[in-house]
Write an enzyme that holds these catalytic residues in place. Structure first.
Site, PDB file in Angstrom:
ATOM      1  N   ASP A  13       0.883  -1.152   0.000  1.00 55.07           N
ATOM      2  CA  ASP A  13       0.000   0.000   0.000  1.00 55.07           C
ATOM      3  C   ASP A  13       0.932   1.216   0.000  1.00 55.07           C
ATOM      4  O   ASP A  13       2.077   1.115   0.435  1.00 55.07           O
ATOM      5  CB  ASP A  13      -0.845  -0.059   1.288  1.00 55.07           C
ATOM      6  CG  ASP A  13      -1.656   1.184   1.489  1.00 55.07           C
ATOM      7  OD1 ASP A  13      -2.424   1.531   0.585  1.00 55.07           O
ATOM      8  OD2 ASP A  13      -1.516   1.819   2.548  1.00 55.07           O
ATOM      9  N   ASP A  15       0.008   5.090   0.720  1.00 56.70           N
ATOM     10  CA  ASP A  15      -0.221   6.070   1.786  1.00 56.70           C
ATOM     11  C   ASP A  15      -0.325   5.373   3.135  1.00 56.70           C
ATOM     12  O   ASP A  15      -1.198   4.542   3.342  1.00 56.70           O
ATOM     13  CB  ASP A  15      -1.531   6.833   1.529  1.00 56.70           C
ATOM     14  CG  ASP A  15      -1.445   7.718   0.293  1.00 56.70           C
ATOM     15  OD1 ASP A  15      -0.323   8.078  -0.087  1.00 56.70           O
ATOM     16  OD2 ASP A  15      -2.493   8.053  -0.270  1.00 56.70           O
ATOM     17  N   GLY A  50      -7.189   4.390   3.043  1.00 56.51           N
ATOM     18  CA  GLY A  50      -7.401   3.322   2.070  1.00 56.51           C
ATOM     19  C   GLY A  50      -8.726   3.394   1.317  1.00 56.51           C
ATOM     20  O   GLY A  50      -8.995   2.603   0.434  1.00 56.51           O
ATOM     21  N   ARG A  53     -11.590   8.309  -3.105  1.00 62.97           N
ATOM     22  CA  ARG A  53     -11.901   9.737  -2.947  1.00 62.97           C
ATOM     23  C   ARG A  53     -13.410   9.991  -2.792  1.00 62.97           C
ATOM     24  O   ARG A  53     -13.837  10.708  -1.886  1.00 62.97           O
ATOM     25  CB  ARG A  53     -11.366  10.489  -4.175  1.00 62.97           C
ATOM     26  CG  ARG A  53     -11.222  11.977  -3.965  1.00 62.97           C
ATOM     27  CD  ARG A  53     -10.677  12.622  -5.226  1.00 62.97           C
ATOM     28  NE  ARG A  53      -9.428  12.010  -5.657  1.00 62.97           N
ATOM     29  CZ  ARG A  53      -8.921  12.128  -6.890  1.00 62.97           C
ATOM     30  NH1 ARG A  53      -9.552  12.846  -7.798  1.00 62.97           N
ATOM     31  NH2 ARG A  53      -7.779  11.539  -7.210  1.00 62.97           N
ATOM     32  N   SER A 121      -5.084   5.138  -4.437  1.00 60.65           N
ATOM     33  CA  SER A 121      -4.934   6.538  -4.863  1.00 60.65           C
ATOM     34  C   SER A 121      -4.733   6.709  -6.363  1.00 60.65           C
ATOM     35  O   SER A 121      -3.952   5.982  -6.984  1.00 60.65           O
ATOM     36  CB  SER A 121      -3.749   7.168  -4.132  1.00 60.65           C
ATOM     37  OG  SER A 121      -3.545   8.477  -4.610  1.00 60.65           O
ATOM     38  N   ASN A 123      -3.414   9.368  -7.313  1.00 62.10           N
ATOM     39  CA  ASN A 123      -2.215  10.213  -7.302  1.00 62.10           C
ATOM     40  C   ASN A 123      -0.955   9.405  -6.976  1.00 62.10           C
ATOM     41  O   ASN A 123       0.102   9.989  -6.728  1.00 62.10           O
ATOM     42  CB  ASN A 123      -2.370  11.325  -6.261  1.00 62.10           C
ATOM     43  CG  ASN A 123      -3.492  12.287  -6.624  1.00 62.10           C
ATOM     44  OD1 ASN A 123      -3.457  12.907  -7.684  1.00 62.10           O
ATOM     45  ND2 ASN A 123      -4.503  12.392  -5.771  1.00 62.10           N
ATOM     46  N   ASP A 175      -1.674  -0.490   6.009  1.00 55.52           N
ATOM     47  CA  ASP A 175      -1.915   0.248   7.262  1.00 55.52           C
ATOM     48  C   ASP A 175      -3.418   0.412   7.518  1.00 55.52           C
ATOM     49  O   ASP A 175      -3.799   1.006   8.522  1.00 55.52           O
ATOM     50  CB  ASP A 175      -1.275   1.644   7.215  1.00 55.52           C
ATOM     51  CG  ASP A 175      -2.022   2.591   6.299  1.00 55.52           C
ATOM     52  OD1 ASP A 175      -2.348   2.185   5.161  1.00 55.52           O
ATOM     53  OD2 ASP A 175      -2.304   3.720   6.715  1.00 55.52           O
TER      54      ASP A 175
HETATM   55  P1  B16 Z   1      -6.749   9.892  -4.107  1.00 57.73           P
HETATM   56  P2  B16 Z   1      -3.646   4.051  -0.182  1.00 57.73           P
HETATM   57  C1  B16 Z   1      -5.544   5.929  -0.327  1.00 57.73           C
HETATM   58  O1  B16 Z   1      -4.243   5.498  -0.607  1.00 57.73           O
HETATM   59  C2  B16 Z   1      -5.571   6.814   0.914  1.00 57.73           C
HETATM   60  O2  B16 Z   1      -5.217   6.061   2.064  1.00 57.73           O
HETATM   61  C3  B16 Z   1      -6.954   7.368   1.101  1.00 57.73           C
HETATM   62  O3  B16 Z   1      -6.987   8.229   2.225  1.00 57.73           O
HETATM   63  C4  B16 Z   1      -7.388   8.134  -0.163  1.00 57.73           C
HETATM   64  O4  B16 Z   1      -8.720   8.625  -0.026  1.00 57.73           O
HETATM   65  C5  B16 Z   1      -7.294   7.184  -1.353  1.00 57.73           C
HETATM   66  O5  B16 Z   1      -5.969   6.687  -1.465  1.00 57.73           O
HETATM   67  C6  B16 Z   1      -7.649   7.878  -2.652  1.00 57.73           C
HETATM   68  O6  B16 Z   1      -6.669   8.843  -2.918  1.00 57.73           O
HETATM   69  O7  B16 Z   1      -7.750  10.935  -3.765  1.00 57.73           O
HETATM   70  O8  B16 Z   1      -5.327  10.413  -4.167  1.00 57.73           O
HETATM   71  O9  B16 Z   1      -7.119   9.127  -5.366  1.00 57.73           O
HETATM   72  O10 B16 Z   1      -3.563   4.037   1.314  1.00 57.73           O
HETATM   73  O11 B16 Z   1      -4.570   2.989  -0.750  1.00 57.73           O
HETATM   74  O12 B16 Z   1      -2.279   4.065  -0.840  1.00 57.73           O
HETATM   75 MG    MG Z   2      -2.854   3.174   3.260  1.00 58.59          MG
END
Ligand code: B16
Ligand code: MG
Length: 219
Positions: A13, A15, A50, A53, A121, A123, A175
């Site tokens: 993962d 973030d 996780g 959006r 994400s 991003n 996490d």
């Molecule tokens: P984005 P992960 C997740 O990343 C984040 O933990 C979560 O808080 C966020 O809303 C999600 O990505 C979407 O992110 O807006 O950048 O597309 O923990 O799966 O790496």
């Molecule tokens: Mg995460």
């Protein structure tokens, strides 16, 4: 170093595991929440770990008491949050990648393991570029190639497909409890760190990132 190759690949993962963007997510959602007049704090932010959006926006709107928003308004709010978030991400640099994480990744690779990303994400690639891991991983599965987010297993199954390994040959590092659930649903072992540490469904528990060397059988 002795190699006990139980796994062929590790899927990370992003973030909350490789780097920490929770505070940037918090600041961006907070700006939006203040604008529409809905209460938002760090505890609610923890529930967004996780989560995609649009699902994150729905969680934030649970406390909203005004006229319901249309789907178009929700999409535009999520875009507004993302624009703020992307500006904040520009502050990230190689300093946001800890030497413990980088050294551990290098040792896992030296131990013959394939390394992939499984992140919700959209991003993810931008963040990895910012922290100096732009072309580091063998495969990336992220919010741009999935239709269902964690706890659905899709993001990890796609990562395994891109890495050309079977699900049972993968170890997922997460996490978020939703991420551990996703790994379990994919038929993969998991290692829980941070917020997910101690979660009963995970195979291994990491007090610190380098504990992964033992969990993966590399040391
Ligand atoms: P984005 P992960 C997740 O990343 C984040 O933990 C979560 O808080 C966020 O809303 C999600 O990505 C979407 O992110 O807006 O950048 O597309 O923990 O799966 O790496
Ligand atoms: Mg995460």
């Amino acid at each position: 170093m002795t190699f006990d190759m139980n796994y062929k690949a590790i899927i990370f993962d992003l973030d909350g595991v490789i780097c920490h963007t929770d505070h940037y997510h918090y600041l961006a959602w907070k700006q939006l929440a203040d604008k529409i007049g809905v209460y938002f704090d760090e505890t609610i932010n923890n529930r967004l770990r996780g989560v995609s959006r649009m699902e994150s926006l729905e969680i934030i709107l649970e406390r909203y008491e005004g006229e319901p928003f249309t789907s178009e308004e929700k999409v535009s709010m999520a875009e507004e949050k993302n624009a703020i978030y992307r500006e904040l991400l520009k502050e990230m640099s190689e300093k946001d990648l800890s030497s413990e994480v980088k050294d551990t990744l290098d040792q896992l690779r030296a131990g013959g393991l394939l390394l992939g990303i499984g992140s919700s994400s959209k991003n993810a690639r931008f963040i990895m570029g910012q922290i100096g891991l732009g072309d580091y991983f063998d495969a990336i599965s992220d919010g741009n190639n999935i239709t269902k987010s964690k706890p659905d297993p899709e993001v990890f199954l796609k990562a395994a497909e891109y890495l050309k390994v079977k699900p049972e040959e993968c170890l997922v590092v997460e996490d978020a409890k939703a991420g551990i659930d996703a790994a379990h649903a994919a038929g993969m072992d998991s290692a829980a760190i941070g917020d997910a540490f101690g979660y009963a469904l995970s195979t291994h528990h990491l007090s610190t990132f380098s504990d992964l060397l033992k969990a993966s059988g590399v040391r």
